[in-house]
Design a protein around this motif. Sequence first.
Motif, PDB file in Angstrom:
ATOM      1  N   ALA A  50     -18.869 -72.407  23.237  1.00  0.00           N
ATOM      2  CA  ALA A  50     -18.484 -72.423  24.648  1.00  0.00           C
ATOM      3  C   ALA A  50     -17.022 -72.816  24.754  1.00  0.00           C
ATOM      4  O   ALA A  50     -16.516 -73.641  23.983  1.00  0.00           O
ATOM      5  N   GLY A  51     -16.327 -72.200  25.698  1.00  0.00           N
ATOM      6  CA  GLY A  51     -14.918 -72.527  25.873  1.00  0.00           C
ATOM      7  C   GLY A  51     -14.286 -71.691  26.960  1.00  0.00           C
ATOM      8  O   GLY A  51     -14.978 -71.147  27.836  1.00  0.00           O
ATOM      9  N   THR A  52     -12.969 -71.564  26.922  1.00  0.00           N
ATOM     10  CA  THR A  52     -12.224 -70.782  27.915  1.00  0.00           C
ATOM     11  C   THR A  52     -11.315 -69.792  27.198  1.00  0.00           C
ATOM     12  O   THR A  52     -10.957 -69.981  26.031  1.00  0.00           O
ATOM     13  N   TYR A  53     -10.920 -68.747  27.934  1.00  0.00           N
ATOM     14  CA  TYR A  53     -10.046 -67.736  27.345  1.00  0.00           C
ATOM     15  C   TYR A  53      -9.003 -67.302  28.359  1.00  0.00           C
ATOM     16  O   TYR A  53      -9.143 -67.508  29.568  1.00  0.00           O
ATOM     17  N   LYS A  54      -7.949 -66.645  27.835  1.00  0.00           N
ATOM     18  CA  LYS A  54      -6.887 -66.127  28.680  1.00  0.00           C
ATOM     19  C   LYS A  54      -6.252 -64.939  27.965  1.00  0.00           C
ATOM     20  O   LYS A  54      -6.072 -64.954  26.746  1.00  0.00           O
ATOM     21  N   VAL A  55      -5.932 -63.884  28.716  1.00  0.00           N
ATOM     22  CA  VAL A  55      -5.252 -62.701  28.183  1.00  0.00           C
ATOM     23  C   VAL A  55      -3.942 -62.535  28.932  1.00  0.00           C
ATOM     24  O   VAL A  55      -3.915 -62.516  30.166  1.00  0.00           O
ATOM     25  N   LEU A  56      -2.833 -62.420  28.172  1.00  0.00           N
ATOM     26  CA  LEU A  56      -1.506 -62.308  28.778  1.00  0.00           C
ATOM     27  C   LEU A  56      -0.791 -61.062  28.264  1.00  0.00           C
ATOM     28  O   LEU A  56      -1.001 -60.646  27.117  1.00  0.00           O
ATOM     29  N   ASP A  57       0.069 -60.505  29.098  1.00  0.00           N
ATOM     30  CA  ASP A  57       0.997 -59.462  28.670  1.00  0.00           C
ATOM     31  C   ASP A  57       2.229 -60.156  28.105  1.00  0.00           C
ATOM     32  O   ASP A  57       2.854 -60.983  28.784  1.00  0.00           O
ATOM     33  N   ILE A  58       2.590 -59.837  26.872  1.00  0.00           N
ATOM     34  CA  ILE A  58       3.654 -60.596  26.219  1.00  0.00           C
ATOM     35  C   ILE A  58       5.023 -60.343  26.835  1.00  0.00           C
ATOM     36  O   ILE A  58       5.919 -61.190  26.768  1.00  0.00           O
ATOM     37  N   ASP A  59       5.218 -59.176  27.449  1.00  0.00           N
ATOM     38  CA  ASP A  59       6.544 -58.843  27.970  1.00  0.00           C
ATOM     39  C   ASP A  59       6.901 -59.641  29.218  1.00  0.00           C
ATOM     40  O   ASP A  59       8.026 -60.121  29.362  1.00  0.00           O
ATOM     41  N   ASP A  60       5.948 -59.773  30.140  1.00  0.00           N
ATOM     42  CA  ASP A  60       6.276 -60.486  31.381  1.00  0.00           C
ATOM     43  C   ASP A  60       5.481 -61.777  31.563  1.00  0.00           C
ATOM     44  O   ASP A  60       5.656 -62.489  32.556  1.00  0.00           O
ATOM     45  N   GLY A  61       4.593 -62.090  30.608  1.00  0.00           N
ATOM     46  CA  GLY A  61       3.815 -63.321  30.699  1.00  0.00           C
ATOM     47  C   GLY A  61       2.698 -63.298  31.711  1.00  0.00           C
ATOM     48  O   GLY A  61       2.024 -64.317  31.931  1.00  0.00           O
ATOM     49  N   ALA A  62       2.458 -62.144  32.343  1.00  0.00           N
ATOM     50  CA  ALA A  62       1.411 -62.053  33.363  1.00  0.00           C
ATOM     51  C   ALA A  62       0.041 -62.297  32.753  1.00  0.00           C
ATOM     52  O   ALA A  62      -0.284 -61.774  31.679  1.00  0.00           O
ATOM     53  N   VAL A  63      -0.756 -63.111  33.446  1.00  0.00           N
ATOM     54  CA  VAL A  63      -2.130 -63.365  33.022  1.00  0.00           C
ATOM     55  C   VAL A  63      -2.989 -62.234  33.558  1.00  0.00           C
ATOM     56  O   VAL A  63      -3.145 -62.068  34.773  1.00  0.00           O
ATOM     57  N   LEU A  64      -3.564 -61.443  32.643  1.00  0.00           N
ATOM     58  CA  LEU A  64      -4.360 -60.275  33.033  1.00  0.00           C
ATOM     59  C   LEU A  64      -5.838 -60.601  33.183  1.00  0.00           C
ATOM     60  O   LEU A  64      -6.562 -59.889  33.877  1.00  0.00           O
ATOM     61  N   ALA A  65      -6.282 -61.650  32.518  1.00  0.00           N
ATOM     62  CA  ALA A  65      -7.687 -62.063  32.618  1.00  0.00           C
ATOM     63  C   ALA A  65      -7.808 -63.485  32.114  1.00  0.00           C
ATOM     64  O   ALA A  65      -7.051 -63.920  31.244  1.00  0.00           O
ATOM     65  N   GLN A  66      -8.775 -64.213  32.687  1.00  0.00           N
ATOM     66  CA  GLN A  66      -9.078 -65.547  32.189  1.00  0.00           C
ATOM     67  C   GLN A  66     -10.465 -65.941  32.662  1.00  0.00           C
ATOM     68  O   GLN A  66     -11.016 -65.356  33.596  1.00  0.00           O
ATOM     69  N   GLY A  67     -11.042 -66.921  31.972  1.00  0.00           N
ATOM     70  CA  GLY A  67     -12.378 -67.346  32.356  1.00  0.00           C
ATOM     71  C   GLY A  67     -12.992 -68.260  31.321  1.00  0.00           C
ATOM     72  O   GLY A  67     -12.332 -68.714  30.386  1.00  0.00           O
TER      73      GLY A  67
END
Length: 755
Positions: free
Chosen positions: A671-688
């Motif tokens: 169990a834990g948390t995750y995050k997906v980022l675009d490396i170019d602009d740092g935008a968080v595309l998904a998390q949960g």
Amino acid sequence: MTELKNEWRLYPIEKSGAVKTPQELAGRSPIPAAVPGNVELDLIRAGRLPRDIFKGMHITEAEAFELYDWWYETTFATPQHSRNLILRFEGVDCIAEYWLNGNRIGVSDNALVEFEFDITGYAAPAGGTNHLFVRIKSAAVESNHMEYDLFNIAGHWNPDVDGISLRKPQHAFGWDIMPRAVTAGIWRKVFLYEKELVSIRQINYHMLAVDEEEAAIRFLWELEIPDDLLKADLSVRIHAKCGASEFSAAEKVYFKLGRADVTVAAPKLWWSFGYGQSNVYDTRMEVVLDGRVVAEKSFNVGIRTAKLVRTDTTDGKNGKFEFVINGVRVICKGTNWVPLSPYHSCDHDRYDRALALVKDIGCNIVRCWGGGVYEEECFYDFCDRNGIMVWQDFSLACAAYSQSAAFCARIEEEAIKVVRRLRTHPALILWAGDNECDVLTRGFGGMPERNVITRKILPNVVRNNDTQRDYLPSSPLLTHETIENLELMPEEHLWGPRDYYKSDFYKQSKAHFVSETGYYGCPGAETLKRFLDADKLYPYPENEQWNLHSTDQRNRPYFTKLVVKSVAQMFGEVPDDLEQFCTASQIVHAEAFKYFVERIRCDRNKSGVIWWNLLDGWPQISNALVDYYFEKKLAYDYVKRAQQPFALMFDELRDWNYTLIAANDTLAEKAGTYKVLDIDDGAVLAQGAFCIGKNTSKALCKLEMTCSEQRFLIIEWTVDNCKFYNHYLCGMPAFALERYMRQLEKFNAYMQAEG
């Protein structure tokens, strides 16, 4: 046992057969020799071969010595107690005669296994000096004298078939991972020992029942007992310990064969890496005569069950090829173990660093490939204690081997020795008859099922000597159905056209288990400078040194072109600069290996990948993740992250979406948390947040995207109070090399900053 570390001398005999007895060596001058060793290494030290044998074209100079015979000479003292005196040679390459004090005491014809000679009647009196000679005949000449069938010529992937009837490592005659190095030598240790009146001939154990509450183990043994001691006060004692858990057994001996049953309460089970502790019981068997220990043997015991569950065919869903340990289906992630050197006396000194890499990169399985040698005990002991399952090929590869009674008898003798030596290791989970011989036989219209060696000789050896391990006749195995349609094989070697690493060839394979696959990648420019001459560094076309080190001693550019085409495919161009070319090649190589591992892990219907390969055995441009000098390519880090027992990764684009998968190859809920980022602009595309059951996979989210979007995504997750990372490259080629390099630099900086 006492190792013969005395001074050794070597006589190179230019014409094979010119010297047939030790007396005929009179007047000839030897050179100093090392034992264990290979003759080429002695020639290097004597100045008769280049010191840096792997530089440029130097290794081709060793071919001039292939027609030589070699005589080794040493002396040793007879021990004070010299009853039943035995000389043991752990490895002699390859066809040899042995002379002691002017007497011919024996012969051997197999570089892959040990040989022993009783010298009691030939040794000097106690304290006296013995004169030992070993003649090693030219492998090339001996091979030239042998009989062959067209069967042998037709069924070989390599035009150089001169090693097919010799029991030498098959790569010695040239391979796509090794140069031609038809070496000779006493390549493993030589021992002198006194055999006791009673000795242990063989020992093994198997599991009668195993669970977490109790294990029932049966030990089996065969002793050597003189007839007049059959009624003596003789017994066997066994003691085993793993941490606080231990067990013992004792049995009176009435005959040379015996057994003892042991029950272990709350046993410490052996598990493969990621699934639990790789518990090993340090075990000792003693034979006691009149209260005195007269023979003893130490070995590893692992309390576990291991099973290969497979079907003959598959349609991609209705089929299986999977390993089950202690009743648990295990997802296999590992490497093919290939030769560590063309000169195998050097293997021992490379073991520690090579095996440390296997552990560090997160492998839970190694496949000991059939074109090499059977490894030393320390290799298997490391695997035992680190939960690295071992798939062991017999040393047969890519050929149609002789079916004659004489050759089959040699294979049977070899296999019996190998099985009896290795069978106590819990890491060993499978015997495989050969590497790709079924496929090669099919290639010229032969019938693999008629192979006497893999369908009769080897299964009988395994059945008679290792009661609880599975046997696979060939890898990959062809059956009645799959010989007509290779796409139905549940286990496959994915090589094919070696085109774009996400091509249909790889993507649409129905195989549940991929036991070979790889992709070429150039080592770093500094590594190239170590083994290529300065004027041959770059460019690659019409470059015999690039071809030789690709590896091809016939100056064919096939593999060189593969490296170049893979760069052009990925980036749309091939850099003119050597440094940039090496970087571009390593990026393609890394992304390919990452894809091969994650493709298996994203599909729970698949059960394993054993990629090719971890470490180069000589300096070359190859599939390996680590070059000969132990410099890691970029792919090492990519695969290490992809092989974490619990990892997040993206599946391929389907229906306009990339799916984020959590793969839990452990027996604990995560169990834990995750995050997906675009490396170019740092935008968080998904998390949960996530909660993933044991030994399963689960989709966490989807990212809508088109195949034209070229994005470099960072995947970050926290579990067990630790942060972990992975990445995913979205889109299709051609990518911009400079942009990828900037993105990779950002990714490394992000991981370092985030800790």
